[in-house]
Design a protein around this motif. Structure first.
Motif, PDB file in Angstrom:
ATOM      1  N   UNK A   1       0.830  -1.204   0.000  1.00 44.50           N
ATOM      2  CA  UNK A   1       0.000   0.000   0.000  1.00 44.50           C
ATOM      3  C   UNK A   1       0.865   1.256   0.000  1.00 44.50           C
ATOM      4  N   UNK A   2       1.869   1.275   0.871  1.00 49.13           N
ATOM      5  CA  UNK A   2       2.743   2.444   0.941  1.00 49.13           C
ATOM      6  C   UNK A   2       3.521   2.633  -0.358  1.00 49.13           C
TER       7      UNK A   2
ATOM      8  N   UNK B   1       5.801  13.929  -3.520  1.00 47.94           N
ATOM      9  CA  UNK B   1       6.428  13.339  -2.339  1.00 47.94           C
ATOM     10  C   UNK B   1       7.452  14.297  -1.756  1.00 47.94           C
ATOM     11  N   UNK B   2       8.224  14.960  -2.616  1.00 43.78           N
ATOM     12  CA  UNK B   2       9.202  15.941  -2.142  1.00 43.78           C
ATOM     13  C   UNK B   2       8.509  17.082  -1.411  1.00 43.78           C
ATOM     14  N   UNK B   3       7.383  17.545  -1.944  1.00 44.65           N
ATOM     15  CA  UNK B   3       6.649  18.647  -1.310  1.00 44.65           C
ATOM     16  C   UNK B   3       6.125  18.217   0.055  1.00 44.65           C
ATOM     17  N   UNK B   4       5.537  17.004   0.122  1.00 44.13           N
ATOM     18  CA  UNK B   4       4.992  16.507   1.395  1.00 44.13           C
ATOM     19  C   UNK B   4       6.093  16.371   2.446  1.00 44.13           C
ATOM     20  N   UNK B   5       7.242  15.816   2.048  1.00 44.04           N
ATOM     21  CA  UNK B   5       8.345  15.651   2.991  1.00 44.04           C
ATOM     22  C   UNK B   5       8.886  17.001   3.443  1.00 44.04           C
TER      23      UNK B   5
ATOM     24  N   UNK C   1      -4.404   1.618  13.886  1.00 43.88           N
ATOM     25  CA  UNK C   1      -3.086   1.943  13.334  1.00 43.88           C
ATOM     26  C   UNK C   1      -2.395   2.979  14.214  1.00 43.88           C
ATOM     27  N   UNK C   2      -1.075   2.986  14.217  1.00 47.03           N
ATOM     28  CA  UNK C   2      -0.330   3.926  15.072  1.00 47.03           C
ATOM     29  C   UNK C   2      -0.311   5.324  14.475  1.00 47.03           C
TER      30      UNK C   2
ATOM     31  N   UNK D   1       1.406   7.197   6.009  1.00 43.28           N
ATOM     32  CA  UNK D   1       1.386   6.782   4.602  1.00 43.28           C
ATOM     33  C   UNK D   1       2.795   6.631   4.036  1.00 43.28           C
ATOM     34  N   UNK D   2       3.688   7.511   4.450  1.00 44.91           N
ATOM     35  CA  UNK D   2       5.045   7.505   3.909  1.00 44.91           C
ATOM     36  C   UNK D   2       5.988   6.602   4.710  1.00 44.91           C
ATOM     37  N   UNK D   3       5.495   6.061   5.816  1.00 43.75           N
ATOM     38  CA  UNK D   3       6.287   5.134   6.599  1.00 43.75           C
ATOM     39  C   UNK D   3       7.412   5.776   7.361  1.00 43.75           C
TER      40      UNK D   3
END
Length: 480
Positions: free
Chosen positions: A144-145, A269-273, A332-333, A478-480
């Motif tokens: 999923x991730x 992904x870069x923006x979210x991080x 979920x954590x 979501x990104x682990x």
């Protein structure tokens, strides 16, 4: 329910059964004692019958119980035999291996319920998940991730840009007082800062700045006075802010000396991080056609909400390919929770009574490094929520000039802001709730709505606060 055929593969005494759900939904799963409540079996829509879902699964002889997970809610089918147990209402089936036997579904409570396995999967009460103990394999979680990561890395910030809209920027030479009146009038919690002399964007002015300024005004030992608000520029305020930041938690904190921003062709992904790592709410999307970065254009303010909306839109019709989206939020954590009796307390969940002072709320927002605080009654039932952005309501009619933060209650502050929230249609978005039984998918769709940054997790009926989940919490998971 019908027998399809004897299962092959050398499994003696197993027959493939056709399970049917006829009451609609978007994502329907099946689980039961025949698989020891160990997995969620996806059910497929029947062509030409949009409300009918089916699944074929091999079962052995004996008595079985099962239940349907429909859009994150555990349900039973009242048109099929069912029984009431201490764990809720379960559909039932009795299957005996006899010649030409047609499996019969019988009501009653004569079945031997696999209590341990069922409890390990989920606790139910009247068909609704209450204990949130669903789980998936580590492999399914990583799949999923990975799917979400692939989507984010193959789509860019350009896709976040609306077809039309406006972005408000403030000049750093603007007086602080005027700047916060603009934030209030525009109904926005923050704005990028433009330095004309340098020809570039240099930072952001947010509601947190206003909170720090009000605390300074209320501090008798401060050199910062109300009169200075008329002439004190944003630039001067930012220069002196490093001293205030050292006072927040008693030690020096390194302040970023550059603007956290992204380009339109940076992947999502870069923006979210970037948002997560720098602990900011938004990242300006800035584009310059020049190699030296001159003449920058401010295109948009990217947020986790906008990125989440892209994820939800992309996987809306294939969410079944992401098993973790069907997990209840309580399993979920993720998020901050009120610890149960006997549980070790992790990060405490900040809550206040409506009679608490506005000063205590502002101090808690800063010290706990949170963006909102649930306001609860004596039973810890949710009444409202106080957010950082609520502070801009005090700019109305210059209310901040004639109030005492220690004397004004949170309830009074919220009442002052009611007209503001109705004017900007934010009232319905400021106090969003969910249940611990709601699926991750359902929570994500709610958080993807504009203006919604967190959901307060409450107990059904009493609205007793159990926790809070934010956009940042979801993306970290979501990104682990």
């Amino acid at each position: 329910m019908e027998s399809v055929r004897e299962a092959g593969g050398g499994v003696t005494g197993t027959v493939l059964m056709r399970f049917v759900w006829t009451h609609g939904g978007r994502n329907v799963f099946l689980s039961g004692s025949f698989n020891r409540w160990g997995e969620l079996i996806p059910m497929s829509p029947v062509e030409g019958c949009p409300n009918v879902f089916q699944a074929i699964y091999g079962i052995t002889h004996g008595n079985h119980q099962y239940k349907f997970l429909v859009d994150g809610e555990w349900r039973h089918d009242e048109l099929q035999p069912y029984t009431t147990t201490e764990y809720g209402i379960l559909n039932t089936i009795q299957f005996n291996m006899e010649a030409n036997f047609n499996p019969e579904m019988i009501p009653g409570s004569s079945m031997e319920l696999d209590n341990e396995a069922f409890t390990r999967l989920v606790s139910v009460s009247d068909g609704t998940l209450t204990g949130g103990m669903l789980s998936i394999s580590e492999a399914d979680l990583q799949v999923s991730r990975h799917r979400i990561s692939v989507f984010l890395t193959t789509h860019t910030a350009y896709e976040l840009l609306p077809q039309s809209g406006k972005v408000v920027a403030l000049d750093v030479d603007l007086p602080v007082k005027q700047a916060f009146h603009i934030l209030f009038e525009q109904g926005i919690p923050m704005a990028p800062l433009w330095d004309f002399s340098r020809g570039q964007f240099v930072g952001v002015l947010s509601a947190l700045d206003f909170i720090l300024i009000l605390r300074e005004l209320g501090n008798n030992g401060s050199d910062f006075t109300e009169e200075e608000l008329d002439t004190h520029t944003i630039s001067a305020w930012k220069e002196g802010k490093s001293y205030l930041n050292r006072q927040i938690d008693g030690h020096v904190r390194a302040l970023p000396r550059h603007l956290i921003h992204a380009g339109p062709y940076d992947n999502l992904k870069e923006v979210a991080l970037r948002i997560l790592q720098n602990e900011v709410a938004t990242v300006p999307i800035i584009h310059s056609s020049s190699e030296d970065g001159s003449f920058p254009q401010l295109l948009h303010l990217a947020s986790l909400s906008g990125i989440l909306k892209c994820i939800c839109r992309y996987f809306r019709h294939c969410s079944g390919t992401l098993p973790m989206l069907q997990l209840p939020i309580g399993a979920i954590p993720v998020g901050s929770w009120v610890p149960s009796i006997g549980e070790p307390s992790g990060r405490p969940l900040a809550m206040l009574r409506p009679s608490a002072s506005l000063s205590s709320a502002l101090n808690l927002l800063i010290q706990a490094q949170v963006s909102s605080i649930p306001i609860v009654d004596e039973n810890d039932s949710l009444i409202d929520i106080y957010c950082r952005s609520d502070i801009t309501a005090l700019a109305k009619d210059k209310i901040y000039t004639h109030i005492n933060l220690n004397e004004m209650t949170i309830n009074q502050a919220l009442q002052l802001g009611q007209d503001v929230y109705s004017s900007y249609d934010l009232r319905s978005q400021r106090c969003q709730m969910c249940l611990r039984s709601d699926t991750l998918h359902k929570v994500m769709e709610r958080l993807a709505n504009p203006g919604v940054r967190r959901l307060v997790i409450v107990e059904a009926g009493s609205k007793r606060v159990e926790g809070i989940v934010t956009l940042s919490d979801i993306f970290r998971f979501l990104l682990g």
